[in-house]
Enzyme design. Structure first.
Site, PDB file in Angstrom:
ATOM      1  N   THR A 204      35.092  28.515  29.855  1.00  0.00           N
ATOM      2  CA  THR A 204      34.721  28.174  31.230  1.00  0.00           C
ATOM      3  C   THR A 204      34.103  29.407  31.898  1.00  0.00           C
ATOM      4  OG1 THR A 204      37.021  28.649  31.798  1.00  0.00           O
ATOM      5  CG2 THR A 204      36.425  26.349  31.660  1.00  0.00           C
TER       6      THR A 204
ATOM      7  N   LYS B  12      46.595  33.925  43.033  1.00  0.00           N
ATOM      8  CA  LYS B  12      46.772  33.538  44.433  1.00  0.00           C
ATOM      9  C   LYS B  12      47.375  32.133  44.533  1.00  0.00           C
ATOM     10  CE  LYS B  12      45.742  37.148  44.689  1.00  0.00           C
ATOM     11  NZ  LYS B  12      45.252  38.149  43.737  1.00  0.00           N
TER      12      LYS B  12
ATOM     13  N   GLY C 229      54.593  49.297  35.736  1.00  0.00           N
ATOM     14  CA  GLY C 229      53.448  49.641  36.576  1.00  0.00           C
ATOM     15  C   GLY C 229      53.603  49.063  37.973  1.00  0.00           C
TER      16      GLY C 229
ATOM     17  N   VAL D  22      48.795  46.857  41.681  1.00  0.00           N
ATOM     18  CA  VAL D  22      48.521  45.585  42.347  1.00  0.00           C
ATOM     19  C   VAL D  22      49.090  44.407  41.555  1.00  0.00           C
ATOM     20  CG1 VAL D  22      46.730  44.296  43.525  1.00  0.00           C
ATOM     21  CG2 VAL D  22      46.347  46.672  42.971  1.00  0.00           C
TER      22      VAL D  22
ATOM     23  N   ILE E 173      49.673  48.136  33.551  1.00  0.00           N
ATOM     24  CA  ILE E 173      49.439  49.578  33.780  1.00  0.00           C
ATOM     25  C   ILE E 173      47.947  49.863  33.978  1.00  0.00           C
ATOM     26  CG2 ILE E 173      51.521  50.321  32.549  1.00  0.00           C
ATOM     27  CD1 ILE E 173      49.485  51.106  30.232  1.00  0.00           C
ATOM     28  N   GLY E 174      47.167  48.840  34.257  1.00  0.00           N
ATOM     29  CA  GLY E 174      45.745  49.045  34.519  1.00  0.00           C
ATOM     30  C   GLY E 174      44.883  48.217  33.584  1.00  0.00           C
TER      31      GLY E 174
ATOM     32  N   HIS F 259      43.395  36.406  71.849  1.00  0.00           N
ATOM     33  CA  HIS F 259      44.853  36.476  71.994  1.00  0.00           C
ATOM     34  C   HIS F 259      45.444  35.078  71.826  1.00  0.00           C
ATOM     35  CE1 HIS F 259      48.775  37.654  73.522  1.00  0.00           C
ATOM     36  NE2 HIS F 259      48.756  36.568  74.293  1.00  0.00           N
TER      37      HIS F 259
HETATM   38  P1  FAD Z   1      35.117  39.723  34.591  1.00  0.00           P
HETATM   39  O1  FAD Z   1      35.577  38.852  35.665  1.00  0.00           O
HETATM   40  O2  FAD Z   1      36.120  40.353  33.698  1.00  0.00           O
HETATM   41  O3  FAD Z   1      34.131  38.833  33.713  1.00  0.00           O
HETATM   42  C1  FAD Z   1      33.525  39.300  32.561  1.00  0.00           C
HETATM   43  C2  FAD Z   1      33.205  38.109  31.671  1.00  0.00           C
HETATM   44  O4  FAD Z   1      32.401  38.569  30.606  1.00  0.00           O
HETATM   45  C3  FAD Z   1      34.440  37.472  31.034  1.00  0.00           C
HETATM   46  O5  FAD Z   1      34.475  36.096  31.314  1.00  0.00           O
HETATM   47  C4  FAD Z   1      34.251  37.706  29.540  1.00  0.00           C
HETATM   48  O6  FAD Z   1      34.662  36.612  28.733  1.00  0.00           O
HETATM   49  C5  FAD Z   1      32.753  37.876  29.437  1.00  0.00           C
HETATM   50  N1  FAD Z   1      32.314  38.694  28.303  1.00  0.00           N
HETATM   51  C6  FAD Z   1      32.808  39.888  27.897  1.00  0.00           C
HETATM   52  N2  FAD Z   1      32.111  40.347  26.845  1.00  0.00           N
HETATM   53  C7  FAD Z   1      31.160  39.423  26.606  1.00  0.00           C
HETATM   54  C8  FAD Z   1      30.116  39.325  25.655  1.00  0.00           C
HETATM   55  N3  FAD Z   1      29.895  40.277  24.751  1.00  0.00           N
HETATM   56  N4  FAD Z   1      29.341  38.221  25.669  1.00  0.00           N
HETATM   57  C9  FAD Z   1      29.544  37.222  26.576  1.00  0.00           C
HETATM   58  N5  FAD Z   1      30.501  37.271  27.505  1.00  0.00           N
HETATM   59  C10 FAD Z   1      31.284  38.366  27.513  1.00  0.00           C
HETATM   60  N6  FAD Z   1      40.137  41.322  42.251  1.00  0.00           N
HETATM   61  C11 FAD Z   1      40.022  41.061  43.571  1.00  0.00           C
HETATM   62  O7  FAD Z   1      39.053  41.502  44.193  1.00  0.00           O
HETATM   63  N7  FAD Z   1      40.947  40.310  44.240  1.00  0.00           N
HETATM   64  C12 FAD Z   1      42.033  39.810  43.608  1.00  0.00           C
HETATM   65  O8  FAD Z   1      42.853  39.136  44.241  1.00  0.00           O
HETATM   66  C13 FAD Z   1      42.196  40.072  42.229  1.00  0.00           C
HETATM   67  N8  FAD Z   1      43.265  39.589  41.566  1.00  0.00           N
HETATM   68  C14 FAD Z   1      43.386  39.827  40.218  1.00  0.00           C
HETATM   69  C15 FAD Z   1      44.505  39.341  39.572  1.00  0.00           C
HETATM   70  C16 FAD Z   1      44.673  39.563  38.222  1.00  0.00           C
HETATM   71  C17 FAD Z   1      45.900  39.023  37.520  1.00  0.00           C
HETATM   72  C18 FAD Z   1      43.664  40.277  37.498  1.00  0.00           C
HETATM   73  C19 FAD Z   1      43.800  40.498  36.026  1.00  0.00           C
HETATM   74  C20 FAD Z   1      42.556  40.775  38.147  1.00  0.00           C
HETATM   75  C21 FAD Z   1      42.405  40.563  39.521  1.00  0.00           C
HETATM   76  N9  FAD Z   1      41.315  41.070  40.224  1.00  0.00           N
HETATM   77  C22 FAD Z   1      41.205  40.836  41.566  1.00  0.00           C
HETATM   78  C23 FAD Z   1      40.267  41.857  39.566  1.00  0.00           C
HETATM   79  C24 FAD Z   1      39.029  40.958  39.299  1.00  0.00           C
HETATM   80  O9  FAD Z   1      39.420  39.858  38.520  1.00  0.00           O
HETATM   81  C25 FAD Z   1      37.944  41.759  38.592  1.00  0.00           C
HETATM   82  O10 FAD Z   1      37.643  42.927  39.321  1.00  0.00           O
HETATM   83  C26 FAD Z   1      36.678  40.935  38.450  1.00  0.00           C
HETATM   84  O11 FAD Z   1      36.927  39.741  37.740  1.00  0.00           O
HETATM   85  C27 FAD Z   1      35.594  41.730  37.743  1.00  0.00           C
HETATM   86  O12 FAD Z   1      34.450  40.948  37.629  1.00  0.00           O
HETATM   87  P2  FAD Z   1      33.400  41.197  36.452  1.00  0.00           P
HETATM   88  O13 FAD Z   1      32.333  40.159  36.644  1.00  0.00           O
HETATM   89  O14 FAD Z   1      33.015  42.612  36.383  1.00  0.00           O
HETATM   90  O15 FAD Z   1      34.200  40.908  35.096  1.00  0.00           O
HETATM   91  P1  NAD Z   2      46.809  49.472  38.757  1.00  0.00           P
HETATM   92  O1  NAD Z   2      45.908  50.563  38.370  1.00  0.00           O
HETATM   93  O2  NAD Z   2      46.678  48.842  40.094  1.00  0.00           O
HETATM   94  O3  NAD Z   2      48.335  49.929  38.623  1.00  0.00           O
HETATM   95  C1  NAD Z   2      48.853  50.404  37.417  1.00  0.00           C
HETATM   96  C2  NAD Z   2      50.112  51.185  37.727  1.00  0.00           C
HETATM   97  O4  NAD Z   2      50.766  51.471  36.506  1.00  0.00           O
HETATM   98  C3  NAD Z   2      49.864  52.520  38.414  1.00  0.00           C
HETATM   99  O5  NAD Z   2      50.698  52.630  39.520  1.00  0.00           O
HETATM  100  C4  NAD Z   2      50.174  53.548  37.339  1.00  0.00           C
HETATM  101  O6  NAD Z   2      50.680  54.757  37.857  1.00  0.00           O
HETATM  102  C5  NAD Z   2      51.234  52.813  36.547  1.00  0.00           C
HETATM  103  N1  NAD Z   2      51.375  53.241  35.152  1.00  0.00           N
HETATM  104  C6  NAD Z   2      50.418  53.625  34.290  1.00  0.00           C
HETATM  105  N2  NAD Z   2      50.950  53.894  33.082  1.00  0.00           N
HETATM  106  C7  NAD Z   2      52.288  53.687  33.192  1.00  0.00           C
HETATM  107  C8  NAD Z   2      53.387  53.779  32.299  1.00  0.00           C
HETATM  108  N3  NAD Z   2      53.220  54.144  31.037  1.00  0.00           N
HETATM  109  N4  NAD Z   2      54.628  53.483  32.747  1.00  0.00           N
HETATM  110  C9  NAD Z   2      54.820  53.094  34.047  1.00  0.00           C
HETATM  111  N5  NAD Z   2      53.812  52.982  34.938  1.00  0.00           N
HETATM  112  C10 NAD Z   2      52.561  53.264  34.511  1.00  0.00           C
HETATM  113  O7  NAD Z   2      46.625  48.374  37.593  1.00  0.00           O
HETATM  114  P2  NAD Z   2      47.031  46.860  37.516  1.00  0.00           P
HETATM  115  O8  NAD Z   2      48.079  46.528  38.495  1.00  0.00           O
HETATM  116  O9  NAD Z   2      47.250  46.583  36.074  1.00  0.00           O
HETATM  117  O10 NAD Z   2      45.703  46.159  37.975  1.00  0.00           O
HETATM  118  C11 NAD Z   2      44.487  46.360  37.236  1.00  0.00           C
HETATM  119  C12 NAD Z   2      43.283  46.200  38.094  1.00  0.00           C
HETATM  120  O11 NAD Z   2      43.133  44.856  38.515  1.00  0.00           O
HETATM  121  C13 NAD Z   2      43.357  47.071  39.330  1.00  0.00           C
HETATM  122  O12 NAD Z   2      42.355  48.039  39.232  1.00  0.00           O
HETATM  123  C14 NAD Z   2      43.077  46.171  40.485  1.00  0.00           C
HETATM  124  O13 NAD Z   2      42.017  46.634  41.233  1.00  0.00           O
HETATM  125  C15 NAD Z   2      42.720  44.822  39.879  1.00  0.00           C
HETATM  126  N6  NAD Z   2      43.505  43.808  40.595  1.00  0.00           N
HETATM  127  C16 NAD Z   2      43.237  43.623  41.920  1.00  0.00           C
HETATM  128  C17 NAD Z   2      43.984  42.717  42.639  1.00  0.00           C
HETATM  129  C18 NAD Z   2      43.695  42.547  44.088  1.00  0.00           C
HETATM  130  O14 NAD Z   2      42.637  42.968  44.523  1.00  0.00           O
HETATM  131  N7  NAD Z   2      44.567  41.924  44.850  1.00  0.00           N
HETATM  132  C19 NAD Z   2      45.014  42.015  42.050  1.00  0.00           C
HETATM  133  C20 NAD Z   2      45.279  42.259  40.723  1.00  0.00           C
HETATM  134  C21 NAD Z   2      44.504  43.151  40.002  1.00  0.00           C
END
Ligand code: FAD
Ligand code: NAD
Length: 465
Positions: free
Chosen positions: A39, A53, A180, A183, A271-272, A444
């Site tokens: 998808t 969300k 970690g 977020v 952890i990222g 307000h």
């Molecule tokens: P992606 O969304 O990762 O999309 C990349 C796409 O490329 C994927 O579908 C993958 O299948 C495809 N792809 C990869 N390699 C290839 C290839 N070789 N050929 C064809 N297709 C390929 N960000 C927010 O701003 N707000 C949030 O609330 C938020 N919540 C999050 C919650 C979670 C649990 C996670 C994991 C992330 C969240 N993020 C949030 C982060 C957000 O999802 C990403 O920053 C965003 O999706 C990045 O967009 P992108 O287009 O760079 O990559």
């Molecule tokens: P993050 O970078 O937000 O947090 C990772 C945390 O793990 C950090 O606090 C770091 O110090 C800790 N950490 C790293 N190694 C560790 C270890 N070995 N043991 C214990 N702690 C450790 O990463 P995430 O929460 O995995 O999110 C990944 C990305 O997805 C973020 O960059 C975020 O921007 C994006 N995201 C965004 C949203 C949002 O915008 N609401 C929601 C989810 C994810």
């Protein structure tokens, strides 16, 4: 165009890639987008922003019913969790929105090339056994979970999971350990805590939410503790073993010292995330990644190879969907010969917990490193709407340049901080001073009046404290 299949070929249909493809097509360019998932919508729509969300929203209602917040408003209810139905509404949300992107592709005549793309040259890629040539190729391959050595994720077993697995747990764990305190850990930890799990968060650093303003990090930690999340700061997980249906974790002080063990039903590794470039054949295109595995670009999102561009999580900067989307629009406009710009100094970030946590621009610490600042702070407990809604936690903090009064950063903890931060981002984009915000009429009673009062506090004149 004769020997090119497309003007623009985008690799990846996440918020970066699908937006770039749609804008390129809107600008009259013949466009395709390769996506390997079944998808469209990428991480964000399939396993990220949207499903998380959906679970946060539903679990917030459950929590409000269970923790007495509804009773405070005269609504006596005893909630009964129907987890399959809660998952069902998550799946429906994902299905509706990913299907919506497919519709937009058809409407805008973007060809979806189904499969993973691999470079075969500087202007060509192979998808599902077929080679396509394009004048411009945009890499928007996004990111995936950073693995933790010694802690092997297996989402199918539902014991050690990543964010994708944590969205789909079939039952509420008794004890969830989140590795970690970023977020993902706080958002998904909050979901399962609200539904009844005991949650322990193990964070390597001395405080949660790295990168955010120090006041925000401290207050957020206090609020989450009050909600029942236990924190083990300055601690690292060095090993996790699955024993039957449980995991046994080995924890060590970050600075070294005696190890301890901790048992959990579910362990969330958060952890990222790291950029997706494996298997892309970057070498065939003459491209390399930097030390952090990212593809470097210039201000226009061009890589060092002319005609190849990159956006979103795969390039440096915060990994956020709205940043990827804005870069998608900008790169398409640059390819079309227009001027596409993203102001990376004004990218808001939001943690969708309750209360929400949001920020834009510099933290107070960063601002002070650059020069003299004035700071105005206003507590949500002084805001009439927050008080009326029984949401007293949090504050708004406005950081302004001491000489010019220009707003450098705004940080908010409030139930609707994610909505409130938009006005701060817009004000900063227009180069506003704190006085501009203070003298803007705010409706307000709204939570946003706290932004006005914090701006008034920059010069020491808030009304309601
Ligand atoms: P992606 O969304 O990762 O999309 C990349 C796409 O490329 C994927 O579908 C993958 O299948 C495809 N792809 C990869 N390699 C290839 C290839 N070789 N050929 C064809 N297709 C390929 N960000 C927010 O701003 N707000 C949030 O609330 C938020 N919540 C999050 C919650 C979670 C649990 C996670 C994991 C992330 C969240 N993020 C949030 C982060 C957000 O999802 C990403 O920053 C965003 O999706 C990045 O967009 P992108 O287009 O760079 O990559
Ligand atoms: P993050 O970078 O937000 O947090 C990772 C945390 O793990 C950090 O606090 C770091 O110090 C800790 N950490 C790293 N190694 C560790 C270890 N070995 N043991 C214990 N702690 C450790 O990463 P995430 O929460 O995995 O999110 C990944 C990305 O997805 C973020 O960059 C975020 O921007 C994006 N995201 C965004 C949203 C949002 O915008 N609401 C929601 C989810 C994810």
């Amino acid at each position: 165009m004769a020997d090119y299949d497309y003007d623009v070929l985008v690799i990846g249909a996440g918020p970066g890639g699908y937006v770039a493809a749609i804008r390129a097509a809107q600008l009259g360019l013949k466009t395709a987008c390769a996506e390997g998932r079944e998808t469209l919508g990428g991480t964000c729509l399939n396993v990220g922003c949207i499903p998380s969300k959906a679970m946060l929203h539903a679990s917030e209602y459950y929590d409000a019913a269970a923790n007495g917040a509804m009773a405070k408003m005269g609504i006596d209810v005893t909630p009964k969790l129907n987890l399959p139905a809660m998952h069902g509404q998550r799946v429906d949300a994902v299905k509706g929105l990913t299907g919506g992107i497919e519709f937009l592709f058809k409407k805008n005549k973007v060809d979806w090339l189904k499969g993973y793309a691999q470079f075969t040259g500087k202007d060509s890629v192979e998808v599902a056994g077929k080679t396509y040539r394009a004048k411009n190729i945009v890499i928007a391959t996004g990111s995936s979970v950073t693995p933790l050595p010694g802690v092997e994720v297996d989402n199918d077993k539902q014991v050690i999971v990543d964010s994708t697995g944590a969205l789909e747990l079939a039952k509420v764990p008794e004890h969830m350990v989140v590795i970690g305190g970023g977020v993902i850990g706080l958002e998904l930890g909050s979901v399962w805590r609200r539904l009844g799990a005991k949650v322990t968060c193990v964070e390597f650093l001395d405080q949660i939410l790295p990168g955010m303003d120090a006041d925000v990090r401290k207050d957020a930690n206090r609020i989450f503790k009050k909600q029942g999340i236990e924190f083990k700061l300055k601690t690292k997980v060095t090993k996790a073993e699955v024993k039957g249906k449980k995991a046994v974790l080995t924890l060590e002080p970050a600075a070294g010292g005696d190890a301890e063990t901790l048992e959990a039903d579910v362990v969330l590794v958060s952890i990222g995330r790291r950029p997706n470039t494996d298997g892309l054949g970057l070498d065939k295109a003459g491209l390399a990644v930097n030390a952090r595995g990212q593809i470097e670009t210039d201000h226009d999102f061009g890589t060092q190879v002319p005609g190849i561009w990159a956006i979103g999580d795969v390039i440096p900067g915060p990994m956020l969907a709205h940043k990827a989307e804005d870069e998608g629009i900008a790169v398409a406009e640059n390819i079309a010969g227009l001027t596409g710009i993203v102001n990376h100094d004004v990218i808001p970030s939001v943690v969708y917990t309750m209360p929400e946590i949001a920020g834009v621009g510099l933290t107070e610490e960063q601002a002070k490193e650059r020069g003299e600042v004035k700071v105005g702070k206003f507590p949500m407990a002084g805001n009439s709407r927050a008080k009326t809604n029984h949401e007293p936690d949090g504050f708004v903090k406005v950081i302004a340049d001491a000489n010019s009064d220009r707003v450098l950063g705004v940080w908010i903890i409030a139930s609707v901080a994610g909505t409130m931060i938009a006005q701060a981002a817009q004000a900063m984009e227009f180069g506003a001073t704190s006085e501009d915000i203070a003298y803007t009429c705010h409706a307000h009673p709204t939570h946003s009046e706290a932004v006005k009062e914090a701006a008034m506090a920059v010069t020491g004149k808030p009304i309601h404290i």
